[in-house]
Each structure stands twice: as structure tokens, then as C-alpha cells.
Design a protein around this motif. Structure first.
Motif, PDB file in Angstrom:
ATOM      1  N   LEU A 135     143.882 -83.959 102.593  1.00  0.00           N
ATOM      2  CA  LEU A 135     142.868 -82.934 102.786  1.00  0.00           C
ATOM      3  C   LEU A 135     141.577 -83.271 102.043  1.00  0.00           C
ATOM      4  O   LEU A 135     141.606 -83.706 100.896  1.00  0.00           O
ATOM      5  N   ILE A 136     140.468 -83.040 102.719  1.00  0.00           N
ATOM      6  CA  ILE A 136     139.154 -83.204 102.107  1.00  0.00           C
ATOM      7  C   ILE A 136     138.663 -81.796 101.771  1.00  0.00           C
ATOM      8  O   ILE A 136     138.512 -80.960 102.653  1.00  0.00           O
ATOM      9  N   THR A 137     138.459 -81.554 100.484  1.00  0.00           N
ATOM     10  CA  THR A 137     138.049 -80.220 100.040  1.00  0.00           C
ATOM     11  C   THR A 137     136.862 -80.322  99.091  1.00  0.00           C
ATOM     12  O   THR A 137     136.592 -81.387  98.523  1.00  0.00           O
ATOM     13  N   VAL A 138     136.173 -79.204  98.938  1.00  0.00           N
ATOM     14  CA  VAL A 138     135.121 -79.084  97.927  1.00  0.00           C
ATOM     15  C   VAL A 138     135.304 -77.747  97.230  1.00  0.00           C
ATOM     16  O   VAL A 138     135.897 -76.822  97.780  1.00  0.00           O
ATOM     17  N   ASP A 139     134.773 -77.658  96.033  1.00  0.00           N
ATOM     18  CA  ASP A 139     134.804 -76.415  95.286  1.00  0.00           C
ATOM     19  C   ASP A 139     133.857 -75.400  95.927  1.00  0.00           C
ATOM     20  O   ASP A 139     132.804 -75.771  96.470  1.00  0.00           O
ATOM     21  N   ALA A 140     134.209 -74.139  95.851  1.00  0.00           N
ATOM     22  CA  ALA A 140     133.421 -73.060  96.459  1.00  0.00           C
ATOM     23  C   ALA A 140     131.996 -72.978  95.921  1.00  0.00           C
ATOM     24  O   ALA A 140     131.112 -72.420  96.573  1.00  0.00           O
ATOM     25  N   ASN A 141     131.747 -73.537  94.740  1.00  0.00           N
ATOM     26  CA  ASN A 141     130.405 -73.489  94.157  1.00  0.00           C
ATOM     27  C   ASN A 141     129.564 -74.727  94.458  1.00  0.00           C
ATOM     28  O   ASN A 141     128.437 -74.834  93.980  1.00  0.00           O
ATOM     29  N   THR A 142     130.090 -75.640  95.247  1.00  0.00           N
ATOM     30  CA  THR A 142     129.336 -76.830  95.623  1.00  0.00           C
ATOM     31  C   THR A 142     128.144 -76.417  96.492  1.00  0.00           C
ATOM     32  O   THR A 142     128.306 -75.626  97.419  1.00  0.00           O
ATOM     33  N   PRO A 143     126.946 -76.931  96.209  1.00  0.00           N
ATOM     34  CA  PRO A 143     125.776 -76.578  97.020  1.00  0.00           C
ATOM     35  C   PRO A 143     125.922 -77.037  98.476  1.00  0.00           C
ATOM     36  O   PRO A 143     126.524 -78.084  98.753  1.00  0.00           O
ATOM     37  N   LEU A 144     125.379 -76.239  99.378  1.00  0.00           N
ATOM     38  CA  LEU A 144     125.418 -76.528 100.808  1.00  0.00           C
ATOM     39  C   LEU A 144     124.978 -77.957 101.104  1.00  0.00           C
ATOM     40  O   LEU A 144     125.633 -78.673 101.859  1.00  0.00           O
ATOM     41  N   LYS A 145     123.882 -78.408 100.498  1.00  0.00           N
ATOM     42  CA  LYS A 145     123.371 -79.739 100.807  1.00  0.00           C
ATOM     43  C   LYS A 145     124.367 -80.828 100.446  1.00  0.00           C
ATOM     44  O   LYS A 145     124.475 -81.832 101.137  1.00  0.00           O
ATOM     45  N   GLU A 146     125.137 -80.629  99.367  1.00  0.00           N
ATOM     46  CA  GLU A 146     126.143 -81.618  98.973  1.00  0.00           C
ATOM     47  C   GLU A 146     127.303 -81.641  99.969  1.00  0.00           C
ATOM     48  O   GLU A 146     127.834 -82.697 100.299  1.00  0.00           O
ATOM     49  N   VAL A 147     127.694 -80.457 100.412  1.00  0.00           N
ATOM     50  CA  VAL A 147     128.776 -80.366 101.396  1.00  0.00           C
ATOM     51  C   VAL A 147     128.367 -81.072 102.689  1.00  0.00           C
ATOM     52  O   VAL A 147     129.144 -81.837 103.265  1.00  0.00           O
ATOM     53  N   LEU A 148     127.139 -80.846 103.123  1.00  0.00           N
ATOM     54  CA  LEU A 148     126.662 -81.491 104.350  1.00  0.00           C
ATOM     55  C   LEU A 148     126.613 -83.012 104.205  1.00  0.00           C
ATOM     56  O   LEU A 148     126.930 -83.747 105.144  1.00  0.00           O
ATOM     57  N   LYS A 149     126.258 -83.491 103.023  1.00  0.00           N
ATOM     58  CA  LYS A 149     126.253 -84.941 102.775  1.00  0.00           C
ATOM     59  C   LYS A 149     127.658 -85.514 102.894  1.00  0.00           C
ATOM     60  O   LYS A 149     127.870 -86.563 103.499  1.00  0.00           O
ATOM     61  N   ILE A 150     128.619 -84.831 102.310  1.00  0.00           N
ATOM     62  CA  ILE A 150     130.013 -85.287 102.366  1.00  0.00           C
ATOM     63  C   ILE A 150     130.507 -85.283 103.812  1.00  0.00           C
ATOM     64  O   ILE A 150     131.140 -86.251 104.265  1.00  0.00           O
TER      65      ILE A 150
END
Length: 136
Positions: free
Chosen positions: A80-95
């Protein structure tokens, strides 16, 4: 839309899932019923152990000619690829762009609590546009 806002602002909190022993056909029926493109796979302890998407249906079911009665556990994505709920939108989009994925599971304190999809981004953009238009 604030690209520095935490992803939890944009994520969908309602997760729809299946059990590992559900068949591919049962999972697909749920996806059609709820008009969604992905499902989490949850174990008997309600822990997310896998992920299943429309893309998996094409790559892992249709192309190889897998029987629709195959348990979902045999084709689900287990890494699973996950991110923390507090990760900024721009970082999530980069990933998401780097990994070429359309869905991101969101975690809080080690537990999957939501999902973010490109559809969520479009919906947020639509709401922002509607707000701007109504303010004129």
C-alpha cells in the motif's frame, strides 16, 4: 484551492471495502453499486490489508483471463502507498504523479482513514469555481 492545505481537507472519509475472500465479481458489483473506482480490502480486525482498482481489473483479471470467482486476495495490491493526513496537497500530487497512481490512501496514527483521488481534486476545484462565481 490551497496546495499547502493538508490532504485531509480534500480526502474522502467514507471507505468502502471488501473482505479478502470476496470474489472479483462481488468486488466489481460493489464498485458498480457505489459508482467508485477502488475498494480497500479489510481483514477480520478491520485493518486495511489491500487495495483493488478498476485498473487491476484490466491488468490482473481481463488480460490474463482470470476467473471472476477468484478471491480478491489473489489480485489485490498488497504494498500500500499511503501518506499522512497532514501531508500538503502539493506533496501528495507529486507522489501520485511520480508513482503514476490515481488513488492515495490517507493515514492517521498508522490507520487508513480516507482516500484521495483525482476526482476529489476535480470536485474541490468545481466547488471553488462555484464559490467564486456566486460571489460575483
Amino acid at each position: 484551492m490551497d496546495e499547502n492545505a493538508p490532504i485531509k481537507v480534500y480526502m474522502t472519509k467514507k471507505l468502502i471495502g471488501v473482505r479478502p475472500d470476496n470474489t472479483i465479481q462481488e468486488a466489481c458489483k460493489i464498485m458498480v453499486e457505489f459508482d467508485i473506482g477502488s475498494l480497500v480490502v479489510i481483514d477480520q480486525h478491520e485493518k486495511v490489508i489491500g487495495f483493488f482498482t478498476k485498473s487491476d481489473i484490466i491488468r490482473r483479471v481481463i488480460v490474463p483471463g482470470l476467473d471472476y470467482t477468484t478471491p480478491i486476495t489473489e489480485i489485490m495490491t498488497k504494498d500500500l502507498i499511503t501518506v499522512d493526513a497532514n501531508t500538503p496537497l502539493k506533496e501528495v500530487l507529486k507522489i501520485m504523479a511520480a508513482k503514476r497512481i490515481k488513488h492515495m490512501l490517507i493515514e492517521e496514527e498508522g490507520k487508513v482513514v480516507g482516500i484521495f483521488t483525482l476526482s476529489d481534486l476535480l470536485e474541490a476545484s468545481r466547488r471553488k469555481l462555484e464559490t467564486a462565481i456566486s460571489a460575483e
